[in-house]
Design a protein around this motif. Structure first.
Motif, mmCIF file in Angstrom:
data_model
loop_
_atom_site.group_PDB
_atom_site.id
_atom_site.type_symbol
_atom_site.label_atom_id
_atom_site.label_comp_id
_atom_site.label_asym_id
_atom_site.label_seq_id
_atom_site.Cartn_x
_atom_site.Cartn_y
_atom_site.Cartn_z
ATOM 1 N N GLY A 184 0.813 -1.202 0.000
ATOM 2 C CA GLY A 184 0.000 0.000 0.000
ATOM 3 C C GLY A 184 0.846 1.251 0.000
ATOM 4 N N PRO A 185 0.205 2.401 0.043
ATOM 5 C CA PRO A 185 0.934 3.677 0.069
ATOM 6 C C PRO A 185 1.869 3.755 1.274
ATOM 7 N N ASP A 186 3.093 4.226 1.042
ATOM 8 C CA ASP A 186 4.098 4.370 2.098
ATOM 9 C C ASP A 186 4.371 3.047 2.804
ATOM 10 N N GLY A 187 4.259 1.926 2.046
ATOM 11 C CA GLY A 187 4.555 0.621 2.622
ATOM 12 C C GLY A 187 3.473 0.073 3.528
ATOM 13 N N LEU A 188 2.259 0.628 3.454
ATOM 14 C CA LEU A 188 1.154 0.161 4.293
ATOM 15 C C LEU A 188 0.844 -1.298 3.999
ATOM 16 N N ILE A 189 0.714 -2.120 5.041
ATOM 17 C CA ILE A 189 0.396 -3.539 4.892
ATOM 18 C C ILE A 189 -1.110 -3.688 4.719
ATOM 19 N N LEU A 190 -1.513 -4.257 3.592
ATOM 20 C CA LEU A 190 -2.923 -4.450 3.276
ATOM 21 C C LEU A 190 -3.327 -5.891 3.523
ATOM 22 N N ARG A 191 -4.629 -6.146 3.477
ATOM 23 C CA ARG A 191 -5.109 -7.509 3.653
ATOM 24 C C ARG A 191 -4.563 -8.429 2.561
ATOM 25 N N ALA A 192 -4.422 -7.880 1.345
ATOM 26 C CA ALA A 192 -3.887 -8.696 0.260
ATOM 27 C C ALA A 192 -2.487 -9.196 0.581
ATOM 28 N N ASP A 193 -1.703 -8.366 1.287
ATOM 29 C CA ASP A 193 -0.352 -8.782 1.664
ATOM 30 C C ASP A 193 -0.397 -9.935 2.660
ATOM 31 N N VAL A 194 -1.312 -9.844 3.628
ATOM 32 C CA VAL A 194 -1.444 -10.917 4.620
ATOM 33 C C VAL A 194 -1.973 -12.184 3.960
ATOM 34 N N ASP A 195 -2.976 -12.026 3.082
ATOM 35 C CA ASP A 195 -3.516 -13.190 2.376
ATOM 36 C C ASP A 195 -2.428 -13.893 1.569
ATOM 37 N N ARG A 196 -1.564 -13.102 0.927
ATOM 38 C CA ARG A 196 -0.489 -13.680 0.132
ATOM 39 C C ARG A 196 0.485 -14.452 1.028
ATOM 40 N N ALA A 197 0.769 -13.899 2.216
ATOM 41 C CA ALA A 197 1.660 -14.585 3.151
ATOM 42 C C ALA A 197 1.034 -15.885 3.660
ATOM 43 N N ILE A 198 -0.280 -15.843 3.900
ATOM 44 C CA ILE A 198 -0.974 -17.050 4.367
ATOM 45 C C ILE A 198 -0.915 -18.134 3.300
ATOM 46 N N ARG A 199 -1.149 -17.743 2.040
ATOM 47 C CA ARG A 199 -1.094 -18.735 0.955
ATOM 48 C C ARG A 199 0.301 -19.335 0.834
ATOM 49 N N THR A 200 1.323 -18.504 1.018
ATOM 50 C CA THR A 200 2.691 -19.006 0.940
ATOM 51 C C THR A 200 2.950 -20.049 2.025
ATOM 52 N N VAL A 201 2.501 -19.738 3.253
ATOM 53 C CA VAL A 201 2.681 -20.677 4.359
ATOM 54 C C VAL A 201 1.930 -21.976 4.084
ATOM 55 N N GLU A 202 0.688 -21.850 3.598
ATOM 56 C CA GLU A 202 -0.117 -23.046 3.331
ATOM 57 C C GLU A 202 0.481 -23.884 2.213
ATOM 58 N N GLU A 203 0.984 -23.230 1.170
ATOM 59 C CA GLU A 203 1.595 -23.975 0.076
ATOM 60 C C GLU A 203 2.859 -24.684 0.530
ATOM 61 N N THR A 204 3.631 -24.025 1.391
ATOM 62 C CA THR A 204 4.837 -24.664 1.922
ATOM 63 C C THR A 204 4.470 -25.866 2.785
ATOM 64 N N ALA A 205 3.432 -25.691 3.615
ATOM 65 C CA ALA A 205 2.999 -26.804 4.472
ATOM 66 C C ALA A 205 2.481 -27.965 3.636
ATOM 67 N N ALA A 206 1.738 -27.637 2.557
ATOM 68 C CA ALA A 206 1.212 -28.697 1.695
ATOM 69 C C ALA A 206 2.343 -29.447 1.006
ATOM 70 N N ALA A 207 3.362 -28.710 0.550
ATOM 71 C CA ALA A 207 4.497 -29.366 -0.099
ATOM 72 C C ALA A 207 5.227 -30.267 0.883
ATOM 73 N N THR A 208 5.384 -29.786 2.120
ATOM 74 C CA THR A 208 6.038 -30.605 3.145
ATOM 75 C C THR A 208 5.233 -31.855 3.437
ATOM 76 N N ALA A 209 3.896 -31.697 3.479
ATOM 77 C CA ALA A 209 3.033 -32.849 3.756
ATOM 78 C C ALA A 209 3.132 -33.893 2.647
ATOM 79 N N ARG A 210 3.254 -33.420 1.395
ATOM 80 C CA ARG A 210 3.365 -34.373 0.287
ATOM 81 C C ARG A 210 4.659 -35.174 0.380
ATOM 82 N N VAL A 211 5.733 -34.492 0.832
ATOM 83 C CA VAL A 211 7.009 -35.192 0.976
ATOM 84 C C VAL A 211 6.947 -36.209 2.106
ATOM 85 N N GLN A 212 6.247 -35.841 3.186
ATOM 86 C CA GLN A 212 6.198 -36.700 4.364
ATOM 87 C C GLN A 212 5.110 -37.753 4.284
ATOM 88 N N ALA A 213 4.221 -37.661 3.282
ATOM 89 C CA ALA A 213 3.086 -38.577 3.204
ATOM 90 C C ALA A 213 3.490 -40.041 3.161
#
Length: 462
Positions: A184-213
């Motif tokens: 956002g303006p002046d580096g403001l953290i928006l919901r889209a930024d948090v959503d993107r971080a959540i998706r990154t964490v979930e995708e990493t966890a899913a990839a780890t789960a596939r390896v450990q399955a």
């Protein structure tokens, strides 16, 4: 100049703290009137249409259908005084309250003045309902168009986050806001930024789960069966979640016990048949077996008031209640609900039956209000409709007892010294052993059974 007002999920009453968005009734760009329903939510008690306290143009919605939001979370924003033809006006946000009132006379609007009557206390009402219509962004005034595209909130604090929703979302998902670069303006953290971080964490966890399955599949559960990776998971929320919480609490807090007895219901069925066969001016609506049993319960509770009670665990006191608000278990597509017949001790069988029929229809269509599902003092559970004879039901916390009724069916029975085929029913009473001992519970159940076997016993209390 448009004024953008935020409408938050109100307190829907009865101690509810969250609700799930079932269906949005408006979209961004729609013109809404004051008190117009904008979203349908499911609480732990019922389905509720939530009216908007502001009239104007919807500029944003928060939460997709199926999302569960806590009370106080933003639902939508409305630009007031923005577009030509938008109806209604807004009261001051500072006067807003977040509780619902089902009274059509609450607030400043009434049905006679054209308001919806579904009033959010403190927000105001009374504007006539407007037809829903879509306004294109190029038809909005400039201020609203800017709001629809992007907002530039004021930078504040060491972490560049303004929205409480963004902070809450990050906290719920263990996202460190200090590590995020805001878009956002002046580096403001928006919901889209948090959503993107959540998706990154979930995708990493899913990839780890596939390896450990492959390794996890080899590790067997205690019963020797490997955990299935494709097992279905059903969230415990809404009605099902509320039932789970209440039953768990009941089992944890209440030392319950159950006693039961078989009763010959032949005479009761005969009396019901005679009532419903009556003709002429004195003949009323048909009386159900459940209504007769409910009337028997109110008579029994008058004799044994110990069971029309609750326990104040904090004060270590038994609270005997002055009136009987009789709940009855009803199975619906949304799950088990317990509508409550208010002041059942003041009603006759015909009145109780009419109220049971009314509440059952509301339960079937999912239109019971939270108030109609709470406040019971004793519950009647007719599990005989499922074709079973007996049960040991869990008490509907915080009540002290529940009467269970099995199916009524022909069985061999000794009647007047001879073997005969009679209509027999099993009755069970589950009770809180803190409010009374077995003698009281047995006396209550025996009185109910006597009324079933000899309905004339009820004449003493009519």
């Amino acid at each position: 100049m448009a004024q953008v007002l935020e409408f938050k999920l109100p307190d829907l009453g009865e101690g509810l703290t969250e609700a799930e968005i079932v269906r949005w009734l408006v979209e961004v760009g729609d013109v809404v009137a004051i008190d117009q329903p904008v979203v349908e939510v499911e609480t732990a008690k019922a389905m509720v249409e939530v009216p908007c306290p502001y009239g104007g143009v919807v500029t944003a919605r928060f939460g997709e259908e199926g999302t569960e939001l806590p009370v106080g979370a933003p639902l939508l924003t409305v630009a007031v005084g923005a577009a030509e033809g938008s109806s209604g006006s807004s009261p001051s946000p500072s006067s807003a309250s977040s509780s619902l009132s089902s009274s059509p006379s609450s607030g400043s609007g009434t049905e006679s003045s054209g308001g919806s009557g579904n009033v959010l206390v403190g927000y105001g009402t009374g504007a006539p309902a407007a037809r829903r219509r879509r306004i294109r962004p190029d038809r909005l005034d400039r201020a609203v168009a800017e709001v629809l595209v992007a907002e530039a909130p004021v930078h504040e604090g060491p972490v560049p986050v303004v929205s409480p929703l963004v902070r809450r979302l990050a906290r719920q998902h263990d996202i460190d806001l200090r590590r995020l670069a805001g878009s956002g303006p002046d580096g403001l953290i928006l919901r889209a930024d948090v959503d993107r971080a959540i998706r990154t964490v979930e995708e990493t966890a899913a990839a780890t789960a596939r390896v450990q399955a492959p390794v996890a599949a080899v590790v067997a559960a205690p019963n020797g069966v490997a955990a299935a990776s494709d097992a279905e998971r059903i969230p415990l929320r809404g009605v099902r979640g509320a039932v789970a919480d209440k039953l768990s609490r009941s089992r944890t807090e209440i030392p319950d016990a159950t006693c039961w007895v078989d009763a010959d219901a032949t005479e009761l069925m005969a009396v019901r048949a005679a009532m419903n066969a009556a003709t002429g001016p004195s003949a009323g609506p048909k009386v159900s077996v459940l209504a007769l049993l409910a009337r028997i319960c109110t008579a029994a509770l008058a004799r044994f008031p110990e069971l029309n009670a609750t326990v104040d665990t904090a004060a270590r006191e038994i609270v005997r209640l002055p009136g009987v608000h009789l709940g009855f278990a009803a199975q619906t597509e949304r799950g088990l609900v317990v509508p409550v017949v208010r002041d059942a001790h003041t009603r006759n069988a015909e009145s109780i039956g009419a109220e049971i029929a009314r509440l059952t229809e509301l339960a079937r269509t999912g239109k019971l209000s939270p108030a109609q599902l709470t406040g019971g003092t004793f519950t009647l559970n007719n599990y005989g409709v499922f074709g079973v004879d007996g049960s040991t039901p869990i008490i509907n916390h915080p009540e002290a007892a529940m009467l269970g009724v099995g199916r009524i069916m022909p069985k061999p029975w000794v009647h007047q010294g001879e073997l005969a085929v009679r209509q027999v029913v099993q009755l069970s009473l589950t009770f809180d052993h803190r409010v009374c001992d077995g003698g009281t519970a047995g006396g209550f159940l025996r009185y109910v059974a006597d009324c079933v076997e000899q309905p004339a016993v009820l004449l003493r209390t009519l």
